[in-house]
Write an enzyme that holds these catalytic residues in place. Structure first.
Site, PDB file in Angstrom:
ATOM      1  N   PRO A  71       0.842  -1.196   0.000  1.00 64.50           N
ATOM      2  CA  PRO A  71       0.000   0.000   0.000  1.00 64.50           C
ATOM      3  C   PRO A  71       0.883   1.254   0.000  1.00 64.50           C
ATOM      4  O   PRO A  71       1.901   1.281   0.699  1.00 64.50           O
ATOM      5  CB  PRO A  71      -0.806  -0.114   1.293  1.00 64.50           C
ATOM      6  CG  PRO A  71      -0.113  -1.126   2.131  1.00 64.50           C
ATOM      7  CD  PRO A  71       0.711  -1.995   1.226  1.00 64.50           C
ATOM      8  N   GLY A  75       3.573   4.150   5.336  1.00 61.94           N
ATOM      9  CA  GLY A  75       4.636   3.889   6.319  1.00 61.94           C
ATOM     10  C   GLY A  75       5.337   2.565   6.110  1.00 61.94           C
ATOM     11  O   GLY A  75       6.120   2.121   6.941  1.00 61.94           O
ATOM     12  N   LEU A  76       5.057   1.883   4.975  1.00 59.78           N
ATOM     13  CA  LEU A  76       5.703   0.592   4.717  1.00 59.78           C
ATOM     14  C   LEU A  76       6.781   0.708   3.644  1.00 59.78           C
ATOM     15  O   LEU A  76       7.154  -0.276   3.001  1.00 59.78           O
ATOM     16  CB  LEU A  76       4.658  -0.459   4.327  1.00 59.78           C
ATOM     17  CG  LEU A  76       3.599  -0.756   5.386  1.00 59.78           C
ATOM     18  CD1 LEU A  76       2.669  -1.868   4.931  1.00 59.78           C
ATOM     19  CD2 LEU A  76       4.238  -1.140   6.725  1.00 59.78           C
ATOM     20  N   GLY A  77       7.239   1.916   3.403  1.00 53.48           N
ATOM     21  CA  GLY A  77       8.412   2.104   2.544  1.00 53.48           C
ATOM     22  C   GLY A  77       8.148   1.908   1.058  1.00 53.48           C
ATOM     23  O   GLY A  77       9.066   1.552   0.317  1.00 53.48           O
ATOM     24  N   SER A  78       6.911   2.172   0.601  1.00 55.45           N
ATOM     25  CA  SER A  78       6.642   1.936  -0.824  1.00 55.45           C
ATOM     26  C   SER A  78       7.433   2.912  -1.700  1.00 55.45           C
ATOM     27  O   SER A  78       7.911   2.517  -2.771  1.00 55.45           O
ATOM     28  CB  SER A  78       5.148   1.992  -1.141  1.00 55.45           C
ATOM     29  OG  SER A  78       4.685   3.296  -1.038  1.00 55.45           O
ATOM     30  N   SER A  79       7.606   4.160  -1.275  1.00 50.49           N
ATOM     31  CA  SER A  79       8.382   5.103  -2.115  1.00 50.49           C
ATOM     32  C   SER A  79       9.835   4.665  -2.222  1.00 50.49           C
ATOM     33  O   SER A  79      10.442   4.747  -3.299  1.00 50.49           O
ATOM     34  CB  SER A  79       8.349   6.541  -1.592  1.00 50.49           C
ATOM     35  OG  SER A  79       7.416   6.721  -0.626  1.00 50.49           O
ATOM     36  N   ALA A  80      10.393   4.181  -1.102  1.00 55.66           N
ATOM     37  CA  ALA A  80      11.788   3.718  -1.149  1.00 55.66           C
ATOM     38  C   ALA A  80      11.893   2.491  -2.047  1.00 55.66           C
ATOM     39  O   ALA A  80      12.822   2.380  -2.856  1.00 55.66           O
ATOM     40  CB  ALA A  80      12.283   3.387   0.252  1.00 55.66           C
ATOM     41  N   ALA A  81      10.921   1.561  -1.937  1.00 53.24           N
ATOM     42  CA  ALA A  81      10.965   0.342  -2.754  1.00 53.24           C
ATOM     43  C   ALA A  81      10.837   0.695  -4.240  1.00 53.24           C
ATOM     44  O   ALA A  81      11.563   0.149  -5.076  1.00 53.24           O
ATOM     45  CB  ALA A  81       9.856  -0.612  -2.320  1.00 53.24           C
ATOM     46  N   ASP A 123      15.242   3.697   4.803  1.00 51.24           N
ATOM     47  CA  ASP A 123      14.271   2.982   3.956  1.00 51.24           C
ATOM     48  C   ASP A 123      14.941   2.430   2.700  1.00 51.24           C
ATOM     49  O   ASP A 123      14.719   1.279   2.307  1.00 51.24           O
ATOM     50  CB  ASP A 123      13.121   3.920   3.542  1.00 51.24           C
ATOM     51  CG  ASP A 123      12.261   4.340   4.718  1.00 51.24           C
ATOM     52  OD1 ASP A 123      12.699   4.150   5.862  1.00 51.24           O
ATOM     53  OD2 ASP A 123      11.157   4.865   4.494  1.00 51.24           O
TER      54      ASP A 123
HETATM   55  C1  MEV Z   1      10.142   7.336   7.013  1.00 54.48           C
HETATM   56  O1  MEV Z   1       9.913   5.960   6.722  1.00 54.48           O
HETATM   57  C2  MEV Z   1      11.084   7.475   8.161  1.00 54.48           C
HETATM   58  C3  MEV Z   1      11.450   8.905   8.551  1.00 54.48           C
HETATM   59  O2  MEV Z   1      12.354   8.789   9.671  1.00 54.48           O
HETATM   60  C4  MEV Z   1      12.104   9.670   7.438  1.00 54.48           C
HETATM   61  C5  MEV Z   1      13.507   9.171   7.088  1.00 54.48           C
HETATM   62  O3  MEV Z   1      14.103   8.398   7.835  1.00 54.48           O
HETATM   63  O4  MEV Z   1      13.989   9.620   6.036  1.00 54.48           O
HETATM   64  C6  MEV Z   1      10.230   9.659   9.052  1.00 54.48           C
END
Ligand code: MEV
Length: 290
Positions: A71, A75-81, A123
């Site tokens: 999703p 907060g599950l890191g989809s943008s990083a993935a 992430d």
């Molecule tokens: C986001 O997943 C985590 C944050 O600490 C931002 C970051 O580490 O870049 C909020």
């Protein structure tokens, strides 16, 4: 055509404080994002700012197709993935010759640019290498995940914007440093305690709950997250807290095998979407292009 996939993550301890050089612990999780990049003559600017920045940074034009089981904005890191999988696919399709560490660094750069100059490497590093990792500034330490580490995620279904939450904390630090700095320091201390107590699930749960209280004090909580966190704790979880930027998105709860189902049901009852997950130890990988 090149297709690569990368896993999401749960931020176990230390989010936000990690942006200011404090330690953070995150773990790669099973749902993945898959990205196909093709060398084409017709360039259509991608909708995702993260993907657009990948092409921009490498000064490349191509077409891109994304399939995600993660999703987004949760907060599950989809943008990083997405960022990691896109950069590896570009590197492959255009034979750029970057090694894994260099692509991970580029992914961090893309996150920094799209998050208004403030992003830790957590992430993108976890999505690239998989497993459980402690990040502190430039230091990256791989951790051995504890046995019987059973977690349940709960999606509040409230989407959030990481850049906005990160900016909110930056504004708080600038406006009220005497209040905000000790909160960030205390989150860092909790993360170090957590690292030394990975096999003590009771203590880990207490540390999660304290970390959550401090995230609320930083202003990145949300009533729907609090509802799910309290539901999970009342159902017998050792501890529960948000994962990632906050202001919406997901919580994670640490459970014993016996309480897992009760926690899943409690999240469901309080209008969250429970997600069963486990650790991904593989990180980014090349896939068959269909
Ligand atoms: C986001 O997943 C985590 C944050 O600490 C931002 C970051 O580490 O870049 C909020």
């Amino acid at each position: 055509m090149a297709t690569w996939s990368a896993p999401g993550k749960v931020f176990l301890f230390g989010e936000h404080a990690v942006v200011y050089g404090k330690p953070g612990i995150a773990m790669a999780i099973k749902p993945r994002v898959q990205v196909t990049v093709r060398h084409t003559h017709h360039y259509q600017r991608p909708n995702s700012p993260y993907i657009a920045e990948c092409f921009n940074l490498l000064d490349i034009k191509g077409s891109v197709y994304v399939r995600s089981q993660l999703p987004s904005a949760s907060g599950l890191g989809s943008s990083a993935a997405v960022t990691v999988a896109t950069l590896f696919a570009i590197n492959d399709e255009f034979s750029l010759g970057y090694n894994k560490d260099e692509v991970a660094d580029l992914a961090h750069e893309v996150e920094k640019i799209t998050q208004g100059g403030r992003a830790s490497a957590t992430d993108t590093y976890v999505s690239t290498f998989g497993g459980m990792v402690l990040i502190r500034g430039d230091e990256k330490r791989r951790l051995i995940p504890p046995q019987n580490f059973s977690i349940v995620l709960g999606n509040s279904m409230i989407s959030h914007n990481t850049a906005e939450q990160v900016k909110k904390v930056a504004d708080f630090l600038e406006k009220s440093p005497k209040i905000a700095n000790p909160i960030v320091d205390a989150i860092g201390a909790i993360t170090m305690e957590a690292m030394h107590n990975m096999d003590n699930l009771h203590e880990l749960g207490n540390l999660m709950n304290r970390n959550q209280a401090l995230l609320d004090a930083l202003g990145v909580g949300h009533p729907c997250l609090s509802k799910l966190i309290l539901a999970a704790r009342n159902a017998g979880a050792y501890g529960a807290k948000l994962s990632g930027a906050g202001g919406g998105g997901c919580i994670w709860a640490l459970c014993s095998r016996g309480t897992r189902n009760r926690v899943v049901n409690a999240i469901d009852k309080y209008e969250g979407k429970p997600i069963a997950t486990g650790i991904d130890t593989e990180g980014v990988r090349k896939e068959e292009s269909l």
